[in-house]
Scaffold this motif. Structure first.
Motif, PDB file in Angstrom:
ATOM      1  N   GLY A  57       0.792  -1.226   0.000  1.00 43.59           N
ATOM      2  CA  GLY A  57       0.000   0.000   0.000  1.00 43.59           C
ATOM      3  C   GLY A  57       0.821   1.270   0.000  1.00 43.59           C
ATOM      4  N   PHE A  58       2.138   1.163   0.076  1.00 41.69           N
ATOM      5  CA  PHE A  58       3.004   2.340   0.102  1.00 41.69           C
ATOM      6  C   PHE A  58       3.548   2.619  -1.301  1.00 41.69           C
ATOM      7  CE2 PHE A  58       3.695   0.193   4.304  1.00 41.69           C
ATOM      8  CZ  PHE A  58       2.870   1.052   5.032  1.00 41.69           C
ATOM      9  N   GLY A  59       3.739   3.907  -1.613  1.00 38.36           N
ATOM     10  CA  GLY A  59       4.227   4.285  -2.933  1.00 38.36           C
ATOM     11  C   GLY A  59       3.212   3.995  -4.022  1.00 38.36           C
ATOM     12  N   LYS A  60       1.948   4.079  -3.686  1.00 36.44           N
ATOM     13  CA  LYS A  60       0.899   3.660  -4.616  1.00 36.44           C
ATOM     14  C   LYS A  60       0.793   4.599  -5.806  1.00 36.44           C
ATOM     15  CE  LYS A  60      -3.840   1.899  -4.536  1.00 36.44           C
ATOM     16  NZ  LYS A  60      -5.037   1.654  -3.681  1.00 36.44           N
ATOM     17  N   GLY A  61       0.656   4.004  -6.986  1.00 35.53           N
ATOM     18  CA  GLY A  61       0.505   4.800  -8.201  1.00 35.53           C
ATOM     19  C   GLY A  61       0.534   3.905  -9.423  1.00 35.53           C
ATOM     20  N   GLN A 185      13.309   5.349   7.609  1.00 35.99           N
ATOM     21  CA  GLN A 185      12.496   4.880   6.491  1.00 35.99           C
ATOM     22  C   GLN A 185      12.276   3.380   6.600  1.00 35.99           C
ATOM     23  OE1 GLN A 185      12.925   6.384   2.438  1.00 35.99           O
ATOM     24  NE2 GLN A 185      14.642   7.634   3.135  1.00 35.99           N
ATOM     25  N   SER A 186      11.144   2.935   6.069  1.00 31.07           N
ATOM     26  CA  SER A 186      10.799   1.523   6.159  1.00 31.07           C
ATOM     27  C   SER A 186       9.693   1.194   5.169  1.00 31.07           C
ATOM     28  CB  SER A 186      10.325   1.183   7.582  1.00 31.07           C
ATOM     29  OG  SER A 186       9.944  -0.171   7.682  1.00 31.07           O
ATOM     30  N   LEU A 187       9.569  -0.098   4.875  1.00 32.96           N
ATOM     31  CA  LEU A 187       8.408  -0.623   4.153  1.00 32.96           C
ATOM     32  C   LEU A 187       7.859  -1.843   4.888  1.00 32.96           C
ATOM     33  CD1 LEU A 187       9.444  -0.237   0.404  1.00 32.96           C
ATOM     34  CD2 LEU A 187       7.446   0.774   1.503  1.00 32.96           C
ATOM     35  N   SER A 188       7.978  -1.837   6.202  1.00 34.63           N
ATOM     36  CA  SER A 188       7.442  -2.933   7.004  1.00 34.63           C
ATOM     37  C   SER A 188       5.935  -3.054   6.775  1.00 34.63           C
ATOM     38  CB  SER A 188       7.713  -2.698   8.492  1.00 34.63           C
ATOM     39  OG  SER A 188       9.092  -2.751   8.771  1.00 34.63           O
ATOM     40  N   GLY A 306       4.177   4.345  12.128  1.00 34.95           N
ATOM     41  CA  GLY A 306       3.861   3.658  10.887  1.00 34.95           C
ATOM     42  C   GLY A 306       4.463   4.365   9.686  1.00 34.95           C
ATOM     43  N   VAL A 307       4.459   3.693   8.562  1.00 36.06           N
ATOM     44  CA  VAL A 307       5.091   4.206   7.345  1.00 36.06           C
ATOM     45  C   VAL A 307       4.157   5.168   6.617  1.00 36.06           C
ATOM     46  CG1 VAL A 307       6.083   3.564   5.098  1.00 36.06           C
ATOM     47  CG2 VAL A 307       6.408   2.076   7.105  1.00 36.06           C
ATOM     48  N   THR A 308       4.706   6.261   6.124  1.00 37.56           N
ATOM     49  CA  THR A 308       3.986   7.183   5.246  1.00 37.56           C
ATOM     50  C   THR A 308       4.843   7.459   4.012  1.00 37.56           C
ATOM     51  OG1 THR A 308       4.878   9.119   6.406  1.00 37.56           O
ATOM     52  CG2 THR A 308       2.721   8.298   7.117  1.00 37.56           C
ATOM     53  N   THR A 309       4.210   7.606   2.863  1.00 32.46           N
ATOM     54  CA  THR A 309       4.919   7.904   1.619  1.00 32.46           C
ATOM     55  C   THR A 309       5.038   9.408   1.449  1.00 32.46           C
ATOM     56  OG1 THR A 309       4.000   5.901   0.612  1.00 32.46           O
ATOM     57  CG2 THR A 309       4.960   7.538  -0.872  1.00 32.46           C
ATOM     58  N   LEU A 310       6.244   9.875   1.215  1.00 31.76           N
ATOM     59  CA  LEU A 310       6.505  11.306   1.073  1.00 31.76           C
ATOM     60  C   LEU A 310       7.167  11.557  -0.276  1.00 31.76           C
ATOM     61  CD1 LEU A 310       6.258  13.973   2.686  1.00 31.76           C
ATOM     62  CD2 LEU A 310       8.599  13.613   3.471  1.00 31.76           C
ATOM     63  N   ASP A 362      10.162 -15.969   5.066  1.00 37.24           N
ATOM     64  CA  ASP A 362       9.218 -14.916   4.697  1.00 37.24           C
ATOM     65  C   ASP A 362       8.158 -15.502   3.770  1.00 37.24           C
ATOM     66  OD1 ASP A 362       7.889 -12.606   4.091  1.00 37.24           O
ATOM     67  OD2 ASP A 362       9.635 -11.505   3.337  1.00 37.24           O
ATOM     68  N   LYS A 363       6.974 -15.740   4.301  1.00 33.84           N
ATOM     69  CA  LYS A 363       5.895 -16.368   3.531  1.00 33.84           C
ATOM     70  C   LYS A 363       5.019 -15.339   2.811  1.00 33.84           C
ATOM     71  CE  LYS A 363       7.281 -20.356   4.987  1.00 33.84           C
ATOM     72  NZ  LYS A 363       8.077 -21.213   4.075  1.00 33.84           N
ATOM     73  N   ARG A 364       5.292 -14.053   2.993  1.00 36.69           N
ATOM     74  CA  ARG A 364       4.511 -13.019   2.316  1.00 36.69           C
ATOM     75  C   ARG A 364       4.822 -13.037   0.819  1.00 36.69           C
ATOM     76  NH1 ARG A 364       6.764  -7.903   5.351  1.00 36.69           N
ATOM     77  NH2 ARG A 364       8.652  -9.055   4.775  1.00 36.69           N
ATOM     78  N   ARG A 365       3.860 -12.612   0.034  1.00 36.17           N
ATOM     79  CA  ARG A 365       4.068 -12.521  -1.405  1.00 36.17           C
ATOM     80  C   ARG A 365       3.573 -11.161  -1.897  1.00 36.17           C
ATOM     81  NH1 ARG A 365       6.899 -15.949  -0.131  1.00 36.17           N
ATOM     82  NH2 ARG A 365       7.123 -18.069  -0.981  1.00 36.17           N
ATOM     83  N   VAL A 366       4.326 -10.574  -2.823  1.00 40.08           N
ATOM     84  CA  VAL A 366       3.999  -9.249  -3.346  1.00 40.08           C
ATOM     85  C   VAL A 366       4.111  -9.264  -4.865  1.00 40.08           C
ATOM     86  CG1 VAL A 366       4.702  -7.964  -1.276  1.00 40.08           C
ATOM     87  CG2 VAL A 366       6.410  -8.511  -3.029  1.00 40.08           C
ATOM     88  N   LYS A 367       3.283  -8.466  -5.517  1.00 41.83           N
ATOM     89  CA  LYS A 367       3.394  -8.306  -6.973  1.00 41.83           C
ATOM     90  C   LYS A 367       4.426  -7.244  -7.331  1.00 41.83           C
ATOM     91  CE  LYS A 367      -1.401  -9.671  -7.932  1.00 41.83           C
ATOM     92  NZ  LYS A 367      -1.035 -10.934  -8.622  1.00 41.83           N
ATOM     93  N   PHE A 368       4.697  -6.332  -6.397  1.00 42.67           N
ATOM     94  CA  PHE A 368       5.698  -5.286  -6.588  1.00 42.67           C
ATOM     95  C   PHE A 368       6.570  -5.231  -5.345  1.00 42.67           C
ATOM     96  CE2 PHE A 368       2.344  -4.192  -9.467  1.00 42.67           C
ATOM     97  CZ  PHE A 368       2.980  -3.652 -10.576  1.00 42.67           C
TER      98      PHE A 368
END
Length: 586
Positions: A57-61, A185-188, A306-310, A362-368
């Protein structure tokens, strides 16, 4: 690897790998990406438009590659490491041969090794043959910075790309119990409850028995005592083991969160990783403040926001500490890297065969995923080269390189000189000609062009015998007698590594724009006088070429012992054709 004709495909090459590890099972007979590196780099170069792309959900576009309408082909040459090697020469050369056969227009090569002579360098050999067929080859500079002389892929026929930051951050603050706020900075994908403070401990204070504080501070496997870590925020130091592995070890030890503090070498370069636990990474200065707070406080506590995109952050770009630097240890007369492009926290497509950290747990999966490295900056330039190839199909690979280099900028978004990760002024050994500007590269005005024979003459000047030269030429090649001066290769930069008194170098410019008169402006390197003859060049038609000469002379009373830097700019008031000047006195 960008491909712009009729086919879309993928191939794999593993015979070289198999010759070392032995017979391979059928799982190796596929070009499918089980690592994520190839998917990420290929989509950066030629990925199509995808709306709603993000990392948790971060850096969405809307995501897109540099050449979003390109057809692409992938050539898989790297496999699970054996003996420290993943990509074998036989497989690399075979992939180059097949790409040439397939008729690609641009090759994006996000791999490399230790600096070595060209005849031992499979990427140099393969890329030479590609350039001979009119293919533009873009390569990574390497991730061995910030030490000098670490750049790889330094052949003059390659476009070599360093890595710099962009004006986007994924902020996650550390708030100490004394109300001091420190940016990280983080993308946790997970976060701690907001405004709740937890006990804070340095990993050095959480060391396991029989482990040094220095080892524990790096949060390596087996160095932490879970009894000391459990229920706390753990502070680890960057270095040696993977950043995401440190978070994994913190989680295994029972930490609720992790703060990763940069060491001094990495300075302000922060990589926003998709950690497996709530975590943030802080720069060196903030890390020192956190460790000082812990050491001076009886019951230190902190929270992680928490993380915010700037967007639109300043200063940007600045050079990544990991980006390999010049000078070239093999051909110091050629400035490398050639250019820099975004290579930190780059969001692009990713395989779903791996989690975003590439850790087995790490069992998470991401498309990006957001990944950093010169592997990520390389395909940015590959995408630009694809666009230039489309816009100017008759341009040679050298002309495309020249357009990219001579239109680059050495200023950041504060209109100040581009800095390194420690916020000191960077040099061309970090960024080459500067940070790439795609729109300007479309219309450079003039270019420094080169033919295959120019490159062969340069190889001859390195002292290669006819047998070694034939590796590149395919056929017997008669080296010029006497050999050319290596500083006279018609490169878009001028580098003189041993200037004892004075030298005159020759360059030739080709008009690829409208008719006009260009005048030379020189920003002299410290302690060096630079005289350009003639001072003006008048071009009447497209394709017309003009030769000029640059005399560099040491100012005896002001000669510097180390490399010094300047610029030569040819301008008709519309175009500004800038070439770095790099000099060291003998």
């Amino acid at each position: 690897m960008v491909y712009q004709r009729k086919l879309i495909g993928a191939r794999y090459f593993n015979k070289g790998y198999a010759s070392v590890v032995g017979p391979l099972n059928s799982s190796f007979n596929t070009p499918l990406d089980n690592d994520g590196h190839g998917t990420h780099t290929l989509s950066t170069a030629g990925g199509n438009f995808v709306s709603g792309a993000s990392v948790f959900g971060f850096g969405k576009g809307t995501a897109r590659g540099g050449s979003p309408k390109a057809r692409v082909a992938a050539y898989k040459v790297c496999w699970p490491p054996v003996g420290g090697n993943e990509c074998f020469d036989a497989d690399i050369v075979a992939a180059f041969d097949m790409a040439i056969h397939d008729g690609v227009d641009v090759l994006s090569v996000s791999l490399g090794g230790e600096p070595t002579f060209f005849f031992n360098d499979s990427v140099a050999i393969g890329s030479f043959h590609a350039v001979k067929h009119g293919i533009v080859v873009i390569c990574s500079a390497g991730n061995s910075g910030p030490d000098a002389g670490t750049v790889s892929n330094f052949a003059p026929w390659q476009i070599t790309v360093g890595a710099s930051t962009m004006d986007r951050e994924f902020d996650s603050y550390v708030i100490l119990a004394n109300k001091v706020q420190l940016k990280g900075q983080s993308l946790s994908s997970t976060a701690l409850p907001s405004n709740k403070f937890y006990p804070l401990i340095s990993a050095a204070d959480a060391k396991a028995a029989n482990v040094s504080a220095e080892e524990a501070l790096l949060c390596k496997n087996g160095t932490l005592d879970p009894r000391k870590v459990k229920g706390k925020i753990l502070v680890c130091l960057r270095g040696q083991n993977a950043r995401v592995d440190k978070g994994l070890q913190a989680q295994f030890a029972g930490a609720l969160g992790m703060i990763l503090a940069n060491n001094e070498i990495n300075g302000n370069e922060i990589t926003a990783d998709a950690h497996v636990l709530p975590a943030t990474q802080v720069n060196f200065t903030n890390g020192v403040l956190i460790f000082t707070y812990i050491n001076r406080t009886k019951s230190p506590k902190a929270c992680i926001t928490g993380v915010t995109t700037l967007l639109g952050t300043k200063p940007a770009p600045f050079m990544a500490a990991f980006s390999s630097k010049g000078p070239s240890t093999i051909t110091p007369e050629i400035l490398k890297p050639d250019i820099t492009a975004p290579g930190v926290n780059v969001i692009a497509a990713y395989t779903e065969a791996q989690g975003p950290t590439n850790q087995i747990f790490d069992k998470r999966r991401v498309k990006f995923n957001a990944v950093s490295g010169t592997s990520m900056s390389c395909p940015h330039v590959s995408g630009i080269a694809g666009l230039l190839k489309t816009l100017h199909p008759t341009w040679s690979p050298a002309a495309i390189k020249s357009a990219i280099m001579t239109t680059a900028t050495i200023l950041d978004n504060k209109k100040e000189p581009v800095m390194n990760a420690s916020y000191f002024k960077a040099t061309p050994f970090s960024y080459g000609a500067g940070h790439v500007r795609p729109n300007s590269a479309m219309d450079p005005g003039l270019v420094y062009d080169l033919s295959v024979n120019d490159y062969l003459n340069f190889i001859c000047a390195l002292g290669y015998n006819e047998t070694l030269v034939s590796i590149f030429s395919d056929n017997p090649y008669n080296c010029p007698k006497p050999p050319i001066n290596r500083t006279d290769l018609n490169y878009p930069s001028i580098t003189v590594p041993k200037l004892s008194h004075s030298i005159t170098v020759t360059r030739k410019l080709k008009n690829v724009g409208s008719p006009g008169t260009y005048r030379a402006d020189v920003q002299e390197p410290s302690g060096i006088s630079v005289i350009v003859k003639p001072r003006s060049l008048k071009f009447k038609e497209v394709g017309e070429e003009k030769t000029f000469y640059v005399t560099l002379k040491v100012k005896e009373d002001k000669a510097a012992k180390d490399y010094v830097f300047g610029n030569l700019i040819w301008s008709d008031e519309k175009h500004y054709v800038r070439s770095p000047i790099v000099v060291r006195t003998a």
